[in-house]
Design a protein around this motif. Structure first.
Motif, PDB file in Angstrom:
ATOM      1  N   SER A 174       0.813  -1.213   0.000  1.00 33.53           N
ATOM      2  CA  SER A 174       0.000   0.000   0.000  1.00 33.53           C
ATOM      3  C   SER A 174       0.849   1.266   0.000  1.00 33.53           C
ATOM      4  O   SER A 174       0.320   2.350  -0.267  1.00 33.53           O
ATOM      5  CB  SER A 174      -0.920   0.005   1.232  1.00 33.53           C
ATOM      6  OG  SER A 174      -0.172   0.139   2.435  1.00 33.53           O
ATOM      7  N   SER A 218       4.184   2.588  -5.392  1.00 30.77           N
ATOM      8  CA  SER A 218       3.472   3.098  -6.560  1.00 30.77           C
ATOM      9  C   SER A 218       2.920   1.938  -7.376  1.00 30.77           C
ATOM     10  O   SER A 218       3.432   0.813  -7.295  1.00 30.77           O
ATOM     11  CB  SER A 218       4.413   3.933  -7.423  1.00 30.77           C
ATOM     12  OG  SER A 218       5.521   3.148  -7.850  1.00 30.77           O
ATOM     13  N   PRO A 219       1.866   2.156  -8.162  1.00 30.75           N
ATOM     14  CA  PRO A 219       1.264   1.059  -8.929  1.00 30.75           C
ATOM     15  C   PRO A 219       2.234   0.372  -9.880  1.00 30.75           C
ATOM     16  O   PRO A 219       2.185  -0.851 -10.036  1.00 30.75           O
ATOM     17  CB  PRO A 219       0.129   1.756  -9.688  1.00 30.75           C
ATOM     18  CG  PRO A 219      -0.198   2.955  -8.876  1.00 30.75           C
ATOM     19  CD  PRO A 219       1.085   3.404  -8.276  1.00 30.75           C
ATOM     20  N   ASP A 246       1.265   8.393  -1.327  1.00 30.63           N
ATOM     21  CA  ASP A 246       0.344   8.894  -2.357  1.00 30.63           C
ATOM     22  C   ASP A 246      -0.886   8.012  -2.487  1.00 30.63           C
ATOM     23  O   ASP A 246      -1.980   8.505  -2.804  1.00 30.63           O
ATOM     24  CB  ASP A 246       1.070   8.978  -3.705  1.00 30.63           C
ATOM     25  CG  ASP A 246       2.152  10.055  -3.702  1.00 30.63           C
ATOM     26  OD1 ASP A 246       2.088  10.928  -2.819  1.00 30.63           O
ATOM     27  OD2 ASP A 246       3.050  10.003  -4.568  1.00 30.63           O
ATOM     28  N   ASN A 247      -0.721   6.698  -2.268  1.00 37.65           N
ATOM     29  CA  ASN A 247      -1.876   5.807  -2.371  1.00 37.65           C
ATOM     30  C   ASN A 247      -2.946   6.151  -1.351  1.00 37.65           C
ATOM     31  O   ASN A 247      -4.151   6.098  -1.640  1.00 37.65           O
ATOM     32  CB  ASN A 247      -1.438   4.357  -2.201  1.00 37.65           C
ATOM     33  CG  ASN A 247      -0.575   3.880  -3.345  1.00 37.65           C
ATOM     34  OD1 ASN A 247      -0.573   4.470  -4.418  1.00 37.65           O
ATOM     35  ND2 ASN A 247       0.177   2.814  -3.124  1.00 37.65           N
ATOM     36  N   TYR A 248      -2.531   6.511  -0.133  1.00 34.14           N
ATOM     37  CA  TYR A 248      -3.499   6.865   0.895  1.00 34.14           C
ATOM     38  C   TYR A 248      -4.153   8.215   0.597  1.00 34.14           C
ATOM     39  O   TYR A 248      -5.309   8.440   0.963  1.00 34.14           O
ATOM     40  CB  TYR A 248      -2.820   6.878   2.265  1.00 34.14           C
ATOM     41  CG  TYR A 248      -2.530   5.491   2.775  1.00 34.14           C
ATOM     42  CD1 TYR A 248      -3.481   4.791   3.507  1.00 34.14           C
ATOM     43  CD2 TYR A 248      -1.312   4.873   2.518  1.00 34.14           C
ATOM     44  CE1 TYR A 248      -3.230   3.511   3.969  1.00 34.14           C
ATOM     45  CE2 TYR A 248      -1.047   3.588   2.981  1.00 34.14           C
ATOM     46  CZ  TYR A 248      -2.003   2.916   3.701  1.00 34.14           C
ATOM     47  OH  TYR A 248      -1.755   1.640   4.143  1.00 34.14           O
ATOM     48  N   ARG A 263      -4.854   9.208  -2.483  1.00 34.12           N
ATOM     49  CA  ARG A 263      -5.873   8.862  -3.470  1.00 34.12           C
ATOM     50  C   ARG A 263      -7.039   8.123  -2.817  1.00 34.12           C
ATOM     51  O   ARG A 263      -8.194   8.250  -3.254  1.00 34.12           O
ATOM     52  CB  ARG A 263      -5.262   8.026  -4.586  1.00 34.12           C
ATOM     53  CG  ARG A 263      -4.435   8.826  -5.573  1.00 34.12           C
ATOM     54  CD  ARG A 263      -4.057   7.987  -6.776  1.00 34.12           C
ATOM     55  NE  ARG A 263      -3.050   7.005  -6.437  1.00 34.12           N
ATOM     56  CZ  ARG A 263      -1.730   7.226  -6.534  1.00 34.12           C
ATOM     57  NH1 ARG A 263      -1.284   8.407  -6.952  1.00 34.12           N
ATOM     58  NH2 ARG A 263      -0.866   6.289  -6.219  1.00 34.12           N
ATOM     59  N   ASN A 307      -6.712  -1.356 -10.238  1.00 39.91           N
ATOM     60  CA  ASN A 307      -6.455  -0.176  -9.407  1.00 39.91           C
ATOM     61  C   ASN A 307      -5.928  -0.602  -8.042  1.00 39.91           C
ATOM     62  O   ASN A 307      -6.526  -0.339  -7.005  1.00 39.91           O
ATOM     63  CB  ASN A 307      -7.703   0.686  -9.278  1.00 39.91           C
ATOM     64  CG  ASN A 307      -8.879  -0.079  -8.713  1.00 39.91           C
ATOM     65  OD1 ASN A 307      -8.900  -1.314  -8.744  1.00 39.91           O
ATOM     66  ND2 ASN A 307      -9.835   0.633  -8.174  1.00 39.91           N
ATOM     67  N   ASP A 364      -3.537   0.588  -6.461  1.00 39.37           N
ATOM     68  CA  ASP A 364      -3.129   1.723  -5.639  1.00 39.37           C
ATOM     69  C   ASP A 364      -4.248   2.163  -4.702  1.00 39.37           C
ATOM     70  O   ASP A 364      -3.984   2.827  -3.690  1.00 39.37           O
ATOM     71  CB  ASP A 364      -2.703   2.891  -6.523  1.00 39.37           C
ATOM     72  CG  ASP A 364      -3.795   3.291  -7.501  1.00 39.37           C
ATOM     73  OD1 ASP A 364      -4.480   2.390  -8.005  1.00 39.37           O
ATOM     74  OD2 ASP A 364      -3.947   4.497  -7.758  1.00 39.37           O
ATOM     75  N   VAL A 365      -5.516   1.801  -4.993  1.00 41.45           N
ATOM     76  CA  VAL A 365      -6.629   2.083  -4.098  1.00 41.45           C
ATOM     77  C   VAL A 365      -6.998   0.853  -3.281  1.00 41.45           C
ATOM     78  O   VAL A 365      -7.329   0.954  -2.093  1.00 41.45           O
ATOM     79  CB  VAL A 365      -7.852   2.575  -4.900  1.00 41.45           C
ATOM     80  CG1 VAL A 365      -9.071   2.728  -3.995  1.00 41.45           C
ATOM     81  CG2 VAL A 365      -7.534   3.895  -5.581  1.00 41.45           C
TER      82      VAL A 365
END
Length: 299
Positions: free
Chosen positions: A55, A58-59, A80-82, A84, A263, A265-266
């Motif tokens: 988590s 990056s993706p 950055d994931n959190y 988003r 997705n 990253d989410v």
């Protein structure tokens, strides 16, 4: 002149007389057991650690390399994931919906189960034992059996796909275990203690709130943890009875996979947040949980 009676050697002397090889083997066995338990704990924590590190990547890094690569390249970690995730209204609204379902379901089961457990343990009423056997029998009823008839019932009274419907379903299926657990725990309270309170003028309500509830704290905490974890992690009941416009977190994450596919990253931070909240609840009440589980094991 009389000789003094022989005395039993203390435990330390007995231990000292054991062969050196036996003492070394005993200590080695204890150390090996500790190492084994630590390894088991690390093994069970590995998926959680992997999800947390994923988590924070990056993706593109998640798609190309494994999460263990962060140990050689810690600069990959990012929040950055959190960010988003917080901007994703579907996930944030689902967390609120999960709280609105889980908290009332837990509170209702604990409160109603406590009253019913006390009644079955210490109050006399017609058919008490038969009613308790009926409650025990309900423990074996699977949730899947009630999905269709309860869906029809909720549809007729207008609470299908509502938060109230999900709360009532979880409460109904949580009560048999709650009553069974608390009744058996309350029955272990010494009768003399309750009789002394009655002699002092305590009625049933005061007896329940001032004597039984404080003594039943560990069992009630254990029940609350079990119910909270079960409702929070539920997906089947939420998928059928919850409002499709504001589903709980488990359904929302499943919908994210179906709608967007990759997705991650989410999904990764969302899954970790949905997991860390019940973990925090468990660790916050772990002492009461252990006390409740161990209650009655040692007399």
């Amino acid at each position: 002149m009389t000789t003094p009676p022989a005395t039993t050697a203390p435990d330390s002397t007995v231990k000292a007389t054991r062969p050196l090889g036996a003492r070394i083997a005993a200590r080695a066995a204890g150390g090996a057991m500790r190492v084994f338990l630590v390894l088991v704990a690390l093994f069970w924590l590995m998926p959680t650690v992997g999800l947390l590190l994923s988590s924070l990547r990056s993706p593109d890094k998640i798609a190309s390399t494994g999460w263990w690569q962060v140990f050689t390249a810690p600069s990959e970690l990012t929040v950055d994931n959190y960010s988003r995730l917080l901007d994703n209204s579907a996930i944030t609204d689902s967390l609120l919906s999960t709280v609105m379902i889980t908290v009332p379901s837990t509170v209702l089961v604990v409160v109603i189960g406590s009253f019913a457990g006390y009644a079955f343990a210490w109050m006399e009423f017609p058919g008490r034992d038969w009613w308790f056997l009926l409650v025990v029998g309900l423990l074996v009823v699977p949730v899947q059996v009630a999905l269709i008839p309860v869906s029809k019932l909720f549809g007729e009274i207008g609470i299908f796909e509502t938060t109230l419907g999900v709360v009532l379903f979880h409460t109904a299926f949580g009560l048999p275990f709650a009553i069974f657990l608390l009744r058996n725990f309350f029955a272990e309270i010494p009768r003399e203690l309750l009789e002394a309170a009655r002699l002092d003028g305590a009625g049933e309500i005061r007896l329940f709130t001032r004597v039984v509830m404080p003594l039943g704290g560990p069992a009630i905490a254990s029940l609350g943890i079990f119910q909270f974890l079960w409702v929070w992690n539920d997906m089947l009941v939420a998928l059928i009875f919850a409002d499709s416009g504001s589903p709980p977190i488990t359904v929302a994450l499943q919908q994210q996979v179906r709608q967007f596919g990759n997705n991650i990253d989410v999904l990764a931070p969302g899954a970790f947040v949905s997991m860390v909240i019940p973990l925090a609840v468990f660790f916050a009440f772990q002492r009461q949980f252990v006390s409740g589980v161990m209650a009655g094991a040692v007399k």
